[in-house]
Design a protein around this motif. Sequence first.
Motif, PDB file in Angstrom:
ATOM      1  N   ALA A  34      60.831  73.319  26.049  1.00 37.63           N
ATOM      2  CA  ALA A  34      60.458  74.855  25.942  1.00 37.63           C
ATOM      3  C   ALA A  34      61.515  75.877  25.913  1.00 37.63           C
ATOM      4  CB  ALA A  34      59.669  74.983  27.056  1.00 37.63           C
ATOM      5  N   SER A  35      62.654  75.636  26.479  1.00 36.27           N
ATOM      6  CA  SER A  35      63.901  76.712  26.333  1.00 36.27           C
ATOM      7  C   SER A  35      64.447  76.499  24.949  1.00 36.27           C
ATOM      8  CB  SER A  35      64.944  76.033  27.070  1.00 36.27           C
ATOM      9  OG  SER A  35      65.371  74.752  26.946  1.00 36.27           O
ATOM     10  N   LEU A  36      64.567  75.377  24.235  1.00 36.17           N
ATOM     11  CA  LEU A  36      64.895  75.487  22.819  1.00 36.17           C
ATOM     12  C   LEU A  36      63.844  76.036  22.103  1.00 36.17           C
ATOM     13  CD1 LEU A  36      67.285  74.526  20.904  1.00 36.17           C
ATOM     14  CD2 LEU A  36      65.834  72.737  20.703  1.00 36.17           C
ATOM     15  N   LEU A  37      62.561  75.689  22.165  1.00 37.17           N
ATOM     16  CA  LEU A  37      61.531  76.294  21.155  1.00 37.17           C
ATOM     17  C   LEU A  37      61.446  77.455  21.373  1.00 37.17           C
ATOM     18  CD1 LEU A  37      58.898  73.311  21.458  1.00 37.17           C
ATOM     19  CD2 LEU A  37      60.481  73.925  19.503  1.00 37.17           C
ATOM     20  N   SER A  38      61.443  78.130  22.813  1.00 40.22           N
ATOM     21  CA  SER A  38      61.302  79.661  23.102  1.00 40.22           C
ATOM     22  C   SER A  38      62.501  80.384  22.570  1.00 40.22           C
ATOM     23  CB  SER A  38      61.202  79.968  24.380  1.00 40.22           C
ATOM     24  OG  SER A  38      62.557  79.416  24.971  1.00 40.22           O
ATOM     25  N   ARG A  39      63.684  79.795  22.291  1.00 38.43           N
ATOM     26  CA  ARG A  39      64.789  80.600  21.585  1.00 38.43           C
ATOM     27  C   ARG A  39      64.531  80.675  20.126  1.00 38.43           C
ATOM     28  NH1 ARG A  39      70.868  77.980  21.486  1.00 38.43           N
ATOM     29  NH2 ARG A  39      71.656  79.402  20.149  1.00 38.43           N
ATOM     30  N   VAL A  40      64.052  79.513  19.397  1.00 41.52           N
ATOM     31  CA  VAL A  40      63.667  79.428  18.164  1.00 41.52           C
ATOM     32  C   VAL A  40      62.672  80.597  17.718  1.00 41.52           C
ATOM     33  CG1 VAL A  40      62.615  78.257  16.127  1.00 41.52           C
ATOM     34  CG2 VAL A  40      64.191  77.087  17.464  1.00 41.52           C
ATOM     35  N   VAL A  41      61.589  80.879  18.648  1.00 37.88           N
ATOM     36  CA  VAL A  41      60.498  81.667  18.442  1.00 37.88           C
ATOM     37  C   VAL A  41      61.204  83.299  18.470  1.00 37.88           C
ATOM     38  CG1 VAL A  41      58.599  82.699  19.808  1.00 37.88           C
ATOM     39  CG2 VAL A  41      58.836  80.378  19.288  1.00 37.88           C
ATOM     40  N   ARG A  42      62.180  83.454  19.476  1.00 35.86           N
ATOM     41  CA  ARG A  42      62.749  84.828  19.542  1.00 35.86           C
ATOM     42  C   ARG A  42      63.501  85.159  18.680  1.00 35.86           C
ATOM     43  NH1 ARG A  42      62.743  83.379  24.950  1.00 35.86           N
ATOM     44  NH2 ARG A  42      64.807  82.420  24.790  1.00 35.86           N
ATOM     45  N   GLU A  43      64.374  83.913  18.204  1.00 36.55           N
ATOM     46  CA  GLU A  43      65.329  84.162  16.945  1.00 36.55           C
ATOM     47  C   GLU A  43      64.725  84.631  15.615  1.00 36.55           C
ATOM     48  OE1 GLU A  43      69.046  81.689  14.799  1.00 36.55           O
ATOM     49  OE2 GLU A  43      68.412  81.115  16.873  1.00 36.55           O
ATOM     50  N   PHE A  44      63.671  83.816  15.307  1.00 39.93           N
ATOM     51  CA  PHE A  44      62.912  84.219  14.036  1.00 39.93           C
ATOM     52  C   PHE A  44      61.783  85.124  14.301  1.00 39.93           C
ATOM     53  CE2 PHE A  44      65.390  80.277  13.500  1.00 39.93           C
ATOM     54  CZ  PHE A  44      66.084  80.529  12.480  1.00 39.93           C
ATOM     55  N   ASP A  45      61.409  85.638  15.432  1.00 38.67           N
ATOM     56  CA  ASP A  45      60.505  86.687  15.450  1.00 38.67           C
ATOM     57  C   ASP A  45      59.076  85.973  15.275  1.00 38.67           C
ATOM     58  OD1 ASP A  45      59.342  89.092  16.291  1.00 38.67           O
ATOM     59  OD2 ASP A  45      59.652  89.957  14.565  1.00 38.67           O
ATOM     60  N   LEU A  46      58.963  84.837  15.649  1.00 33.64           N
ATOM     61  CA  LEU A  46      57.741  83.979  15.326  1.00 33.64           C
ATOM     62  C   LEU A  46      56.600  84.461  15.982  1.00 33.64           C
ATOM     63  CD1 LEU A  46      59.003  80.133  15.143  1.00 33.64           C
ATOM     64  CD2 LEU A  46      58.936  81.802  13.395  1.00 33.64           C
ATOM     65  N   MET A  47      56.600  85.366  16.949  1.00 31.05           N
ATOM     66  CA  MET A  47      55.431  85.995  17.338  1.00 31.05           C
ATOM     67  C   MET A  47      54.724  86.872  16.278  1.00 31.05           C
ATOM     68  SD  MET A  47      55.800  86.650  21.586  1.00 31.05           S
ATOM     69  CE  MET A  47      56.566  85.731  22.453  1.00 31.05           C
ATOM     70  N   ALA A  48      55.604  87.613  15.672  1.00 30.26           N
ATOM     71  CA  ALA A  48      55.025  88.528  14.584  1.00 30.26           C
ATOM     72  C   ALA A  48      54.517  87.741  13.365  1.00 30.26           C
ATOM     73  CB  ALA A  48      56.011  89.795  14.096  1.00 30.26           C
ATOM     74  N   VAL A  49      55.334  86.568  12.978  1.00 29.60           N
ATOM     75  CA  VAL A  49      54.997  85.912  12.062  1.00 29.60           C
ATOM     76  C   VAL A  49      53.833  85.177  12.028  1.00 29.60           C
ATOM     77  CG1 VAL A  49      55.936  83.740  10.613  1.00 29.60           C
ATOM     78  CG2 VAL A  49      57.530  85.444  11.372  1.00 29.60           C
ATOM     79  N   TYR A  50      53.520  84.505  13.139  1.00 30.61           N
ATOM     80  CA  TYR A  50      52.229  83.728  13.623  1.00 30.61           C
ATOM     81  C   TYR A  50      51.069  84.656  13.974  1.00 30.61           C
ATOM     82  CZ  TYR A  50      55.323  79.695  13.355  1.00 30.61           C
ATOM     83  OH  TYR A  50      56.251  78.679  12.859  1.00 30.61           O
ATOM     84  N   ASP A  51      51.527  85.907  14.232  1.00 35.77           N
ATOM     85  CA  ASP A  51      50.552  86.933  14.582  1.00 35.77           C
ATOM     86  C   ASP A  51      49.863  86.653  15.884  1.00 35.77           C
ATOM     87  OD1 ASP A  51      49.177  89.255  13.939  1.00 35.77           O
ATOM     88  OD2 ASP A  51      47.286  88.457  12.980  1.00 35.77           O
ATOM     89  N   ILE A  52      50.690  86.287  16.849  1.00 35.34           N
ATOM     90  CA  ILE A  52      50.233  86.134  18.106  1.00 35.34           C
ATOM     91  C   ILE A  52      49.828  87.611  18.652  1.00 35.34           C
ATOM     92  CG2 ILE A  52      51.087  84.948  20.380  1.00 35.34           C
ATOM     93  CD1 ILE A  52      51.010  82.987  18.022  1.00 35.34           C
ATOM     94  N   GLU A  53      48.516  87.617  19.274  1.00 37.24           N
ATOM     95  CA  GLU A  53      48.276  88.812  19.666  1.00 37.24           C
ATOM     96  C   GLU A  53      48.805  89.207  21.151  1.00 37.24           C
ATOM     97  OE1 GLU A  53      43.973  88.897  19.221  1.00 37.24           O
ATOM     98  OE2 GLU A  53      44.142  88.603  17.349  1.00 37.24           O
TER      99      GLU A  53
END
Length: 172
Positions: A112-131
């Motif tokens: 989870a720590s590595l995957l959350s780092r990738v999510v933050r680094e590539f702004d995947l919440m906006a990319v995947y449209d996480i509400e």
Amino acid sequence: MTDPSTTDPSMHSTESRSSRTFLDTLLVVQQRWRVIAGIVIVVTLLAAVISFLLPRTYQSSATIMPPKNPNPFSGVGLSSSSLMRQLSPLRSIGVGGSSPDVYNYIAILKSASLLSRVVREFDLMAVYDIEKNSMHDAIGSLKDNVEFVVNEEGTLTIVVADRDPIRCSKMT
């Protein structure tokens, strides 16, 4: 006297039955060729339209070769290649397969720590449209787009899918 093969339909050869079936099929195709051609054209056009409407998805992959473990049998006089040759029939049931280091790498990469780092680094919440700005949902979406494959040679291949080819290669 009548020939019994002409009166009893069960006595006909399978060759004449199969040719009759084939000829019947050809007759049906000849009679319904417009319907068959129409269906083929509609399905082809529908597939073409769908393929143009779907978003493009790119894949990027990287292969990692974990370091070899030191040979515990070197002092005994057994080489790892001879030992592995003797254990090769056991590989099909999972014994003597890839090194445990590969699974350590997978555990780290799925953490989870590595995957959350990738999510933050590539702004995947906006990319995947996480509400709800839920890191858990973003990590779940990222996991759906990442695949880890352990190859026969003991290497690990990471495959990432994304709509942006540059982001895809950087995430890999």
